[in-house]
Design an enzyme around this catalytic site. Structure first.
Site, PDB file in Angstrom:
ATOM      1  N   ASN A   1       4.281  -8.560   3.049  1.00  0.00           N
ATOM      2  CA  ASN A   1       3.086  -9.110   1.493  1.00  0.00           C
ATOM      3  C   ASN A   1       4.335  -9.033   0.821  1.00  0.00           C
ATOM      4  OD1 ASN A   1       2.398  -9.960  -0.352  1.00  0.00           O
ATOM      5  ND2 ASN A   1       0.545  -7.826  -0.053  1.00  0.00           N
TER       6      ASN A   1
ATOM      7  N   LYS B   1       4.389  -9.740  -2.292  1.00  0.00           N
ATOM      8  CA  LYS B   1       3.728 -10.355  -3.726  1.00  0.00           C
ATOM      9  C   LYS B   1       4.952 -10.627  -4.523  1.00  0.00           C
ATOM     10  CE  LYS B   1       1.972  -5.978  -2.234  1.00  0.00           C
ATOM     11  NZ  LYS B   1       1.381  -3.878  -2.817  1.00  0.00           N
TER      12      LYS B   1
ATOM     13  N   HIS C   1      -6.897  -9.776  -1.111  1.00  0.00           N
ATOM     14  CA  HIS C   1      -6.266  -7.939  -1.135  1.00  0.00           C
ATOM     15  C   HIS C   1      -6.529  -7.659  -2.219  1.00  0.00           C
ATOM     16  CE1 HIS C   1      -3.183  -5.667  -2.243  1.00  0.00           C
ATOM     17  NE2 HIS C   1      -2.424  -6.015  -1.036  1.00  0.00           N
TER      18      HIS C   1
ATOM     19  N   GLU D   1      -4.864  -5.793  -4.553  1.00  0.00           N
ATOM     20  CA  GLU D   1      -4.472  -6.745  -6.261  1.00  0.00           C
ATOM     21  C   GLU D   1      -5.656  -8.335  -6.718  1.00  0.00           C
ATOM     22  OE1 GLU D   1      -0.728  -4.450  -4.724  1.00  0.00           O
ATOM     23  OE2 GLU D   1      -0.550  -6.235  -4.751  1.00  0.00           O
TER      24      GLU D   1
ATOM     25  N   GLU E   1      -7.272  -1.682   4.640  1.00  0.00           N
ATOM     26  CA  GLU E   1      -6.052  -1.539   3.299  1.00  0.00           C
ATOM     27  C   GLU E   1      -6.234  -0.346   2.466  1.00  0.00           C
ATOM     28  OE1 GLU E   1      -2.141  -3.385   2.275  1.00  0.00           O
ATOM     29  OE2 GLU E   1      -3.465  -5.037   1.810  1.00  0.00           O
TER      30      GLU E   1
ATOM     31  N   GLY F   1       1.247   1.776  -2.093  1.00  0.00           N
ATOM     32  CA  GLY F   1       2.553   1.749  -3.136  1.00  0.00           C
ATOM     33  C   GLY F   1       2.270   3.739  -3.523  1.00  0.00           C
TER      34      GLY F   1
ATOM     35  N   SER G   1       1.525   2.200   2.337  1.00  0.00           N
ATOM     36  CA  SER G   1       1.910   2.798   2.479  1.00  0.00           C
ATOM     37  C   SER G   1       2.993   3.015   3.857  1.00  0.00           C
ATOM     38  CB  SER G   1       2.089   4.268   2.230  1.00  0.00           C
ATOM     39  OG  SER G   1       1.642   4.052   0.054  1.00  0.00           O
TER      40      SER G   1
END
Length: 269
Positions: A8, A10, A105, A107, A183, A189, A227
């Site tokens: 991904n 992003k 996702h 985000e 996730e 991250g 991660s």
């Protein structure tokens, strides 16, 4: 079961030049990997998800390779066309060459307030255009700390149950056109990583919930994301409950991304 490793990207890379440089490195690394193992792509399917603006160009570069191309989202308003400024429909994404899309996702859930109802519409639009869905789920740090992980996941997976209720004619597509990516939001991250045992137990629960929705969903692909890197990939790949990885930052460096893919490929032997 074939493993999947999905990058991904992003909102990266910044320029077309940088995209081409990453693809050059990725294709070169793939070529080297194939020389080591001709069956590599059969054991581990690699896919990348660039920004909308780079989607067609990336697909053009990858069309003669084994690497698939995915979008990072689709419009929830229409599967084809309409007066929806800034949106890209599933039909447009397929036309650009993508065969899959990421949905849900964390985000997108956080910054765009995407609800289950919104994600249901996006899933309907995607699958109605034969665009496979990588459906992301996961709990926040606070939810993890208060042991609400499974409750949160069950609520997020309810989108799939409702999809089956509303779109029974599309159920047959789900075993091959739906992938779940677990996730944990707190691991994305951050460098924080749950133990393999924790991920394995959560994946087992996810697979059991999906199997309860329909008999045809008894052997679904469930990936881990959060991660994942070249150093920990072997540990995750060794667990039979973990069918691959959704990779963020590490997918922007070809060598680290291919190291992750190789780990899952070798574990699938």
């Amino acid at each position: 079961m074939q493993a999947w490793v999905i990058g991904n990207w992003k909102q990266n890379p910044a320029t077309s030049h940088d995209v081409n440089a990453l693809l050059d490195d990725l294709c070169a690394a793939i070529s080297t990997t194939k020389q080591m193992s001709h069956d590599n792509s059969a054991r581990c399917q690699i896919m990348v998800a660039p920004s909308f603006i780079h989607l067609a160009a990336v697909n053009g570069r990858l069309k003669d390779t084994s690497i698939l191309c995915a979008a990072q989202d689709v419009s929830g308003h229409s599967a084809s066309v309409g007066a929806y400024t800034g949106d890209c429909s599933a039909q447009q994404i397929v036309d650009a060459g993508a065969t899959w899309t990421i949905l849900g996702h964390s985000e997108r859930r956080q910054y765009h307030q995407e609800s289950n109802d919104t994600l249901l519409q996006k899933m309907i639009h995607a699958l109605s255009q034969d665009l496979g869905v990588v459906f992301c789920i996961g709990e926040s740090q606070a939810q993890y700390d208060t042991k609400q992980t499974l409750e949160v996941i069950d609520n997020q997976l309810a989108v799939i149950k409702e999809f089956i209720t509303q779109q029974p004619e599309l159920i047959k597509a789900l075993p091959t056109r739906l992938i779940i990516a677990y996730e944990p939001v707190w691991a994305i991250g951050t460098g924080k990583v749950p133990t393999v045992a924790e991920v394995s137990a959560t994946h087992k629960h996810i697979k059991q919930i999906l199997a309860g929705f329909a008999d045809s969903l008894s052997n679904m692909t469930v990936l881990y994301g959060g991660s994942v890197n070249a150093d920990n990939a072997n540990s995750f790949a060794a667990d039979p409950m973990i069918d691959g990885a959704l990779v963020g930052g590490a997918s922007l460096k070809a060598d680290s991304f291919l190291t992750i893919a190789t780990a899952f490929s070798q574990a699938s032997i």
